[in-house]
Motif scaffolding. Structure first.
Motif, PDB file in Angstrom:
ATOM      1  N   ILE A 314       0.831  -1.211   0.000  1.00 17.97           N
ATOM      2  CA  ILE A 314       0.000   0.000   0.000  1.00 17.97           C
ATOM      3  C   ILE A 314       0.859   1.253   0.000  1.00 17.97           C
ATOM      4  CG2 ILE A 314      -1.689   1.327   1.341  1.00 17.97           C
ATOM      5  CD1 ILE A 314      -2.806  -1.328   2.377  1.00 17.97           C
ATOM      6  N   LYS A 315       1.934   1.246   0.791  1.00 18.87           N
ATOM      7  CA  LYS A 315       2.711   2.477   0.958  1.00 18.87           C
ATOM      8  C   LYS A 315       3.493   2.858  -0.299  1.00 18.87           C
ATOM      9  CE  LYS A 315       6.968   0.635   3.037  1.00 18.87           C
ATOM     10  NZ  LYS A 315       7.818   0.689   4.263  1.00 18.87           N
ATOM     11  N   PHE A 316       3.587   1.963  -1.275  1.00 18.49           N
ATOM     12  CA  PHE A 316       4.309   2.257  -2.506  1.00 18.49           C
ATOM     13  C   PHE A 316       3.410   2.823  -3.593  1.00 18.49           C
ATOM     14  CE2 PHE A 316       6.780  -1.126  -0.452  1.00 18.49           C
ATOM     15  CZ  PHE A 316       8.029  -0.527  -0.406  1.00 18.49           C
ATOM     16  N   THR A 317       2.132   2.960  -3.320  1.00 24.09           N
ATOM     17  CA  THR A 317       1.185   3.431  -4.336  1.00 24.09           C
ATOM     18  C   THR A 317       1.133   4.956  -4.393  1.00 24.09           C
ATOM     19  OG1 THR A 317      -0.679   3.413  -2.780  1.00 24.09           O
ATOM     20  CG2 THR A 317      -0.216   1.368  -3.973  1.00 24.09           C
ATOM     21  N   LYS A 318       0.684   5.474  -5.522  1.00 22.12           N
ATOM     22  CA  LYS A 318       0.506   6.916  -5.670  1.00 22.12           C
ATOM     23  C   LYS A 318      -0.595   7.413  -4.730  1.00 22.12           C
ATOM     24  CE  LYS A 318       2.036   7.139 -10.481  1.00 22.12           C
ATOM     25  NZ  LYS A 318       1.675   7.490 -11.883  1.00 22.12           N
ATOM     26  N   PHE A 319      -1.573   6.559  -4.494  1.00 17.20           N
ATOM     27  CA  PHE A 319      -2.647   6.929  -3.573  1.00 17.20           C
ATOM     28  C   PHE A 319      -2.084   7.201  -2.179  1.00 17.20           C
ATOM     29  CE2 PHE A 319      -5.657   5.518  -0.289  1.00 17.20           C
ATOM     30  CZ  PHE A 319      -6.699   6.406  -0.511  1.00 17.20           C
ATOM     31  N   ALA A 320      -1.140   6.376  -1.722  1.00 15.72           N
ATOM     32  CA  ALA A 320      -0.531   6.566  -0.408  1.00 15.72           C
ATOM     33  C   ALA A 320       0.159   7.912  -0.319  1.00 15.72           C
ATOM     34  CB  ALA A 320       0.457   5.430  -0.118  1.00 15.72           C
ATOM     35  N   ALA A 321       0.837   8.297  -1.382  1.00 14.07           N
ATOM     36  CA  ALA A 321       1.510   9.603  -1.383  1.00 14.07           C
ATOM     37  C   ALA A 321       0.500  10.739  -1.341  1.00 14.07           C
ATOM     38  CB  ALA A 321       2.407   9.721  -2.611  1.00 14.07           C
TER      39      ALA A 321
END
Length: 449
Positions: A314-321
């Protein structure tokens, strides 16, 4: 209240049980520091020491809190919270709790509390201030952890759930609490938000900076968790040996699984993957070690590594950013998601036969004993535990952020320079003083302290 003196009560205990739980307590205690070492290894070198220190804060603050009110809240009469019957450990000396004296039971349980607190405050790493961690630890232990222990293990609201050593009070609680801290630091509401020198934002992802600290954390946590699980029986019996075996088997299975995933993707093995896989296995087996057989324990390790690895992505997704998602030490992916999985799988695979290894009677789980209601009990426990821990932790950090001087988010310049320099003036890796290179042991250099 017993009329016998502590020395008279002491004589009735079996020395082997006393020695066993003391040994388990002493082997479990280093887990607290190892959690700090793990966070330090994950953090950048300019945050290494400041990421380690919160774990020491945890054991210090919780030790006092547990003696004053924590034990009483967790293990005296009540439904959601115990009363203050045992405040300041009145009547907590040689009175029996199972096969051991109450004071030893209290010390063993205190290490649980400190460990969960150390995992929780990892949410402050790299961008939180150190000062608010001390009042947070005391308030969190008092109003989040201890009531949850009361509800699960102390005959309270969640009695009836199967939780051998802390799927909900340990892993879901720590994962939810750390996530609440992280969410608040990304989206503060009070003084940290209004400050002109603080800009809440996403942290750029980076690799773990120190493999040696991860290695030390791995071997310490893995070995110490065997003592946690085995000592949960509170006496030396066959089940304490059995849980030691299932715990190690699950951790090993998880470690191998995660490493093989990494090797398949990259063609290389990884210490970080070894660490994460072992932790995911330990998380999965925590609520079930005294209820499942050995093949199931090995299966749990595979499932745990797979589920937690997917959650980690999850933390590698653009959404996480975009939503400023920061999961320091991967606490949400391993402890929270893994805790949920372990708690639910316990409801599926628990066996009456295994639970009876020390005389414990349960109705069992769905697959082996056709007890379908247990799965819903486990679901409710996990959801209630997450909600309790997340909301409670979020409210506590909101309260602290309203107090002048206790702003929880570090200043922008302090985050950039590193929390070691800005909040401690010490470091594990950077020179302690600019003039350190000119130090001479006989005072001939220019260094002044």
């Amino acid at each position: 209240m017993s009329t016998l003196t502590p020395m008279e009560q002491w004589k009735v205990y079996e020395p082997a049980n006393i020695c066993f739980i003391i040994t388990c307590t002493c082997f479990a205690w280093p887990i607290v520091a190892a959690v700090g070492s793990g966070y330090s290894g994950y953090s950048t070198r300019r945050n290494g020491l400041a990421s380690f220190l919160p774990a020491i804060f945890a054991i210090s603050a919780v030790s006092v809190q547990w003696w004053a009110v924590g034990y009483s809240i967790a293990f005296s009469e009540g439904t959601f919270m115990g009363d203050l019957k045992y405040a300041f450990h009145r009547g907590v000396l040689a009175e029996p709790v199972g096969a051991i004296p109450a004071i030893l039971f209290s010390q063993f349980q205190m290490v649980f509390c400190a460990t969960v607190c150390a995992i929780t405050v990892g949410g402050f790493c790299e961008r939180g201030r150190l000062l608010p961690i001390l009042p947070f630890a005391v308030l969190w232990a008092t109003f989040v952890y201890c009531p949850l222990v009361k509800m699960v293990w102390g005959g309270g609201y969640l009695e009836g759930s199967l939780d051998f050593a802390g799927g909900t009070p340990v892993h879901i609680c720590s994962g939810a609490s750390a996530t609440a801290i992280s969410v608040y630091l990304s989206w503060p509401q009070f003084r940290s938000r209004k400050s002109s020198v603080r800009t809440p934002q996403h942290l750029k992802l980076h690799r773990p900076h120190n493999s040696m600290q991860q290695l030390l954390a791995l071997v310490t946590i893995w070995g110490g968790w065997l003592a946690f699980e085995s000592g949960t029986t509170l006496e030396l019996n066959f089940k304490s040996v059995f849980t030691l075996y299932t715990t190690n088997l699950c951790a090993a299975s998880g470690s191998l699984t995660w490493n093989l995933f990494t090797f398949y993707e990259t063609g290389k093995f990884s210490l970080d993957s070894t660490f994460m896989g072992a932790i995911s296995g330990l998380v999965l087996i925590t609520p079930s070690a005294g209820f499942v057989d050995m093949p199931t324990a090995a299966f749990f390790g595979v499932i745990g590594a797979t589920i937690c690895r997917l959650a980690l992505m999850i933390k590698f997704t653009k959404f996480a950013a975009r939503v400023r998602w920061v999961d320091n030490g991967d606490t949400f992916a391993t402890h929270c998601i893994g805790g949920f999985a372990g708690t639910l799988l316990t409801g599926l695979f628990a066996r009456k036969e295994v639970a009876a290894y020390d005389g414990t009677e349960i109705l069992g789980g769905v697959i082996f004993d056709k007890n379908y209601g247990q799965l819903w009990t486990q679901c409710f426990e996990a959801l209630f535990g997450f909600t309790w821990a997340f909301i409670g932790s979020y409210l506590i950090i909101c309260l602290l952020d309203c107090i002048p001087g206790l702003e929880v988010l570090a200043k922008d310049e302090d985050i950039v320079s590193g929390t070691d320099a800005s909040q401690m003036g010490e470091s594990l890796w950077e020179p302690q003083w600019a003039e350190e290179v000119d130090y001479h042991p006989f005072g001939k250099g220019a260094l002044e302290i």
